[in-house]
Design a protein around this motif. Structure first.
Motif, PDB file in Angstrom:
ATOM      1  N   LEU A 205       0.887  -1.153   0.105  1.00  0.00           N
ATOM      2  CA  LEU A 205       0.059   0.092   0.027  1.00  0.00           C
ATOM      3  C   LEU A 205       0.755   1.177   0.118  1.00  0.00           C
ATOM      4  O   LEU A 205       0.347   2.265  -0.427  1.00  0.00           O
ATOM      5  CB  LEU A 205      -0.878   0.021   1.079  1.00  0.00           C
ATOM      6  CG  LEU A 205      -2.328  -0.728   1.001  1.00  0.00           C
ATOM      7  CD1 LEU A 205      -2.885  -0.779   2.479  1.00  0.00           C
ATOM      8  CD2 LEU A 205      -3.162  -0.171  -0.124  1.00  0.00           C
ATOM      9  N   ILE A 206       2.099   1.268   0.445  1.00  0.00           N
ATOM     10  CA  ILE A 206       2.932   2.255   0.194  1.00  0.00           C
ATOM     11  C   ILE A 206       3.064   2.879  -1.076  1.00  0.00           C
ATOM     12  O   ILE A 206       3.241   3.841  -1.413  1.00  0.00           O
ATOM     13  CB  ILE A 206       4.376   2.015   0.843  1.00  0.00           C
ATOM     14  CG1 ILE A 206       4.332   1.767   2.561  1.00  0.00           C
ATOM     15  CG2 ILE A 206       5.450   3.149   0.597  1.00  0.00           C
ATOM     16  CD1 ILE A 206       5.554   1.407   2.840  1.00  0.00           C
ATOM     17  N   PRO A 215      -5.279  11.071   3.678  1.00  0.00           N
ATOM     18  CA  PRO A 215      -5.023  11.803   4.987  1.00  0.00           C
ATOM     19  C   PRO A 215      -4.279  11.346   5.944  1.00  0.00           C
ATOM     20  O   PRO A 215      -4.021  11.878   6.947  1.00  0.00           O
ATOM     21  CB  PRO A 215      -6.590  11.989   5.199  1.00  0.00           C
ATOM     22  CG  PRO A 215      -7.155  10.981   4.483  1.00  0.00           C
ATOM     23  CD  PRO A 215      -6.568  10.612   3.311  1.00  0.00           C
ATOM     24  N   VAL A 216      -4.388   9.906   6.030  1.00  0.00           N
ATOM     25  CA  VAL A 216      -3.472   9.022   6.933  1.00  0.00           C
ATOM     26  C   VAL A 216      -2.194   8.249   6.107  1.00  0.00           C
ATOM     27  O   VAL A 216      -2.586   7.849   4.754  1.00  0.00           O
ATOM     28  CB  VAL A 216      -4.418   8.229   7.767  1.00  0.00           C
ATOM     29  CG1 VAL A 216      -5.290   9.386   8.557  1.00  0.00           C
ATOM     30  CG2 VAL A 216      -5.310   7.325   6.962  1.00  0.00           C
ATOM     31  N   ASN A 217      -1.373   7.712   6.973  1.00  0.00           N
ATOM     32  CA  ASN A 217      -0.452   6.639   6.373  1.00  0.00           C
ATOM     33  C   ASN A 217      -1.129   5.159   6.540  1.00  0.00           C
ATOM     34  O   ASN A 217      -1.318   4.715   7.719  1.00  0.00           O
ATOM     35  CB  ASN A 217       0.824   7.045   7.077  1.00  0.00           C
ATOM     36  CG  ASN A 217       1.620   8.322   6.904  1.00  0.00           C
ATOM     37  OD1 ASN A 217       1.679   8.878   5.660  1.00  0.00           O
ATOM     38  ND2 ASN A 217       2.128   8.695   8.017  1.00  0.00           N
ATOM     39  N   LEU A 246      -3.201  -4.711   7.737  1.00  0.00           N
ATOM     40  CA  LEU A 246      -3.416  -3.204   7.339  1.00  0.00           C
ATOM     41  C   LEU A 246      -2.979  -2.365   8.706  1.00  0.00           C
ATOM     42  O   LEU A 246      -3.335  -2.698   9.780  1.00  0.00           O
ATOM     43  CB  LEU A 246      -4.842  -3.174   7.208  1.00  0.00           C
ATOM     44  CG  LEU A 246      -5.589  -1.779   7.241  1.00  0.00           C
ATOM     45  CD1 LEU A 246      -5.140  -1.055   5.970  1.00  0.00           C
ATOM     46  CD2 LEU A 246      -7.031  -1.828   7.092  1.00  0.00           C
ATOM     47  N   THR A 247      -2.365  -1.193   8.583  1.00  0.00           N
ATOM     48  CA  THR A 247      -2.138  -0.360   9.450  1.00  0.00           C
ATOM     49  C   THR A 247      -2.551   1.003   9.113  1.00  0.00           C
ATOM     50  O   THR A 247      -2.777   1.362   7.808  1.00  0.00           O
ATOM     51  CB  THR A 247      -0.724  -0.175   9.692  1.00  0.00           C
ATOM     52  OG1 THR A 247       0.099   0.204   8.658  1.00  0.00           O
ATOM     53  CG2 THR A 247      -0.066  -1.670  10.274  1.00  0.00           C
ATOM     54  N   VAL A 248      -3.022   1.841  10.030  1.00  0.00           N
ATOM     55  CA  VAL A 248      -3.285   3.157   9.911  1.00  0.00           C
ATOM     56  C   VAL A 248      -2.527   4.003  10.835  1.00  0.00           C
ATOM     57  O   VAL A 248      -2.685   3.860  11.997  1.00  0.00           O
ATOM     58  CB  VAL A 248      -4.884   3.607  10.152  1.00  0.00           C
ATOM     59  CG1 VAL A 248      -5.285   4.794   9.686  1.00  0.00           C
ATOM     60  CG2 VAL A 248      -5.598   2.574   8.912  1.00  0.00           C
ATOM     61  N   ASN A 249      -1.579   4.911  10.284  1.00  0.00           N
ATOM     62  CA  ASN A 249      -0.815   5.706  11.060  1.00  0.00           C
ATOM     63  C   ASN A 249      -0.088   4.623  12.169  1.00  0.00           C
ATOM     64  O   ASN A 249       0.098   5.150  13.281  1.00  0.00           O
ATOM     65  CB  ASN A 249      -1.355   6.841  11.711  1.00  0.00           C
ATOM     66  CG  ASN A 249      -1.925   8.052  10.832  1.00  0.00           C
ATOM     67  OD1 ASN A 249      -1.386   8.082   9.918  1.00  0.00           O
ATOM     68  ND2 ASN A 249      -2.917   8.653  11.411  1.00  0.00           N
ATOM     69  N   ASN A 250       0.368   3.617  11.555  1.00  0.00           N
ATOM     70  CA  ASN A 250       1.205   2.678  12.006  1.00  0.00           C
ATOM     71  C   ASN A 250       0.467   1.890  13.489  1.00  0.00           C
ATOM     72  O   ASN A 250       0.899   1.071  13.980  1.00  0.00           O
ATOM     73  CB  ASN A 250       2.371   3.429  12.745  1.00  0.00           C
ATOM     74  CG  ASN A 250       3.334   4.007  11.805  1.00  0.00           C
ATOM     75  OD1 ASN A 250       3.671   3.379  10.795  1.00  0.00           O
ATOM     76  ND2 ASN A 250       3.869   4.958  12.137  1.00  0.00           N
ATOM     77  N   ASN A 312      -6.505   5.200  17.961  1.00  0.00           N
ATOM     78  CA  ASN A 312      -5.367   5.980  18.398  1.00  0.00           C
ATOM     79  C   ASN A 312      -4.746   6.344  17.028  1.00  0.00           C
ATOM     80  O   ASN A 312      -4.071   7.240  16.921  1.00  0.00           O
ATOM     81  CB  ASN A 312      -4.329   4.825  18.939  1.00  0.00           C
ATOM     82  CG  ASN A 312      -4.702   4.750  20.526  1.00  0.00           C
ATOM     83  OD1 ASN A 312      -5.174   5.244  20.976  1.00  0.00           O
ATOM     84  ND2 ASN A 312      -4.822   3.421  20.615  1.00  0.00           N
ATOM     85  N   ALA A 313      -5.291   5.510  15.875  1.00  0.00           N
ATOM     86  CA  ALA A 313      -4.838   5.922  14.522  1.00  0.00           C
ATOM     87  C   ALA A 313      -5.174   7.269  14.265  1.00  0.00           C
ATOM     88  O   ALA A 313      -4.717   7.986  13.192  1.00  0.00           O
ATOM     89  CB  ALA A 313      -5.088   4.900  13.395  1.00  0.00           C
ATOM     90  N   LEU A 314      -6.341   7.728  14.768  1.00  0.00           N
ATOM     91  CA  LEU A 314      -6.960   9.157  14.680  1.00  0.00           C
ATOM     92  C   LEU A 314      -6.033  10.310  14.913  1.00  0.00           C
ATOM     93  O   LEU A 314      -6.218  11.313  14.445  1.00  0.00           O
ATOM     94  CB  LEU A 314      -8.345   9.282  14.953  1.00  0.00           C
ATOM     95  CG  LEU A 314      -9.328   8.323  14.582  1.00  0.00           C
ATOM     96  CD1 LEU A 314     -10.452   8.482  15.069  1.00  0.00           C
ATOM     97  CD2 LEU A 314      -9.419   8.419  13.085  1.00  0.00           C
TER      98      LEU A 314
END
Length: 397
Positions: A205-206, A215-217, A246-250, A312-314
């Motif tokens: 996904l990178i 808007p997020v990593n 899957l990760t959102v903002n690590n 926490n990803a927010l």
């Protein structure tokens, strides 16, 4: 014997105001003031030469900045070189330092194109083919490469692309990065039996985020396959994909599965998606989206011990260290740009830290979700020392 009349002239044009082009050509075209065109023609040596310099050019959603074009035709041979400082194909797809060299001899074409956004984001492809006329072309794409965030993807096959007014054919277009793969092969035409297939293996996904700003990593690996057929008269498509890890903002989310298909019966996209984490199916989304009927939604979203740590990803700043479980369901209808949500959610053993107060709070209760508001009533909250408080709140949206 008829004597040939010599035609020999040079020209130099500087654009001051090209708005009148919209009246004669298309109002979607914009050419910036300061654009220059210089060249000459001499029929005694069968030579035509053109040089164009333009700070900015727009056509619909496409644009180019710092454009330099040189073209020269001698007898039946046309050579050209176009360089664009920034080529923008959409709000999220763009290329810096784009360069394309072409050579055309009658209907035969050779080309070489490349771009370089930076040392870790660049690409180069060469090809040969024929421009058949009437909007038809047949191209062989020679092995090339794309480098995205330092990852080099190579096209290892000689792929073929054919296009005319009713067919688009791709044969053996394969990009590889180690054991990661993206394959496109097949045909689109007015016949339902013709299908354009795609398959992805461990697609990072990178790579997607490099072309589509988000808007997020987002991280993870996509695996799956699908196809598209007959978008002209009787659209059909299907996609069966899984995003592993899957990760959102690590923040780890789990494995996200998605199955989508086109329903010809009611012209809708049928959706079935789920999120699995730690061996539990914690979220399920099912329903339909109707793009031809006002972009309406008809979806059901359910939670089963969904890990609130995902919040926490927010990166809310003053609220951190979320944990606990979320259960319940929400029905989603309305339009895609104005969704209407209704349902009840139950939080279990939830906690969060309010950094400003340097205190962690715990609570168990239900949250009511309505199209106009989200609220809770007399929710019992405990701090780190067991002190109790009661809160009632409503947030309108």
């Amino acid at each position: 014997r008829k004597k040939t009349v010599r035609q020999d002239f040079a020209f130099s044009v500087t654009v001051k105001d090209a708005r009148m082009l919209g009246e004669f050509v298309s109002d979607s075209i914009y050419i910036s003031p300061g654009t220059t065109l210089n060249g000459f023609y001499d029929n005694t040596v069968n030579t035509f030469e053109l040089t164009v310099e333009s700070p900015l050019f727009h056509y619909d959603s496409y644009s180019g900045k710092d454009i330099h074009l040189f073209a020269k035709k001698v007898n039946e041979v046309l050579n050209s070189d176009i360089r664009i400082g920034k080529l923008q194909l959409s709000d999220s797809a763009y290329f810096y330092n784009f360069d394309m060299l072409t050579k055309v001899v009658q209907n035969n074409l050779q080309f070489s194109l490349g771009w370089m956004n930076n040392e870790d984001n660049l690409g180069k492809f060469d090809g040969v083919g024929q421009v058949i006329g009437n909007g038809k072309f047949n191209l062989d794409l020679l092995p090339g490469y794309i480098k995205v965030k330092g990852q080099r993807w190579e096209s290892v096959n000689q792929a073929n692309v054919y296009y005319d007014s009713s067919r688009f054919v791709v044969k053996d277009f394969l990009l590889k990065n180690g054991d990661r793969e993206l394959l496109v092969d097949g045909k689109i035409s007015p016949f339902n039996t013709d299908k354009l297939f795609f398959e992805v293996k461990r697609f990072d996904l990178i790579t997607v985020g490099s072309f589509i700003p988000m808007p997020v990593n987002i991280g993870g690996e996509i695996n799956g396959k699908g196809y598209l057929s007959n978008p002209y008269e009787n659209l059909n498509f299907q996609a069966d994909l899984v995003i592993n890890d899957l990760t959102v903002n690590n923040e780890a989310m789990g494995d996200l599965a998605f199955v989508g298909s086109w329903s010809r019966a009611d012209s809708s996209i049928l959706i079935s998606s789920s999120l699995d984490r730690s061996g539990r199916r914690s979220m399920v989304l099912k329903g339909a989206y109707y793009p031809r009927a006002g972009e309406e939604l008809d979806l059901d979203l359910s939670f089963n011990e969904f890990d609130l740590g995902a919040l926490n990803a927010l990166e809310l700043g003053f609220l951190t260290d979320f944990s606990g479980g979320l259960n319940g369901s929400i029905h989603i209808d309305g339009k895609i740009d104005e969704p209407q949500l209704k349902g009840i959610l139950n939080v279990r053993n939830a906690q969060m830290r309010v950094d400003y107060l340097n205190t962690t709070y715990r609570f168990n209760d239900k949250i009511l979700v309505n199209p106009e508001w989200v609220g809770f009533n007399r929710m019992e909250i405990l701090d780190e020392f067991g002190n109790k408080a009661s809160a009632t709140g409503t947030a309108f949206h």
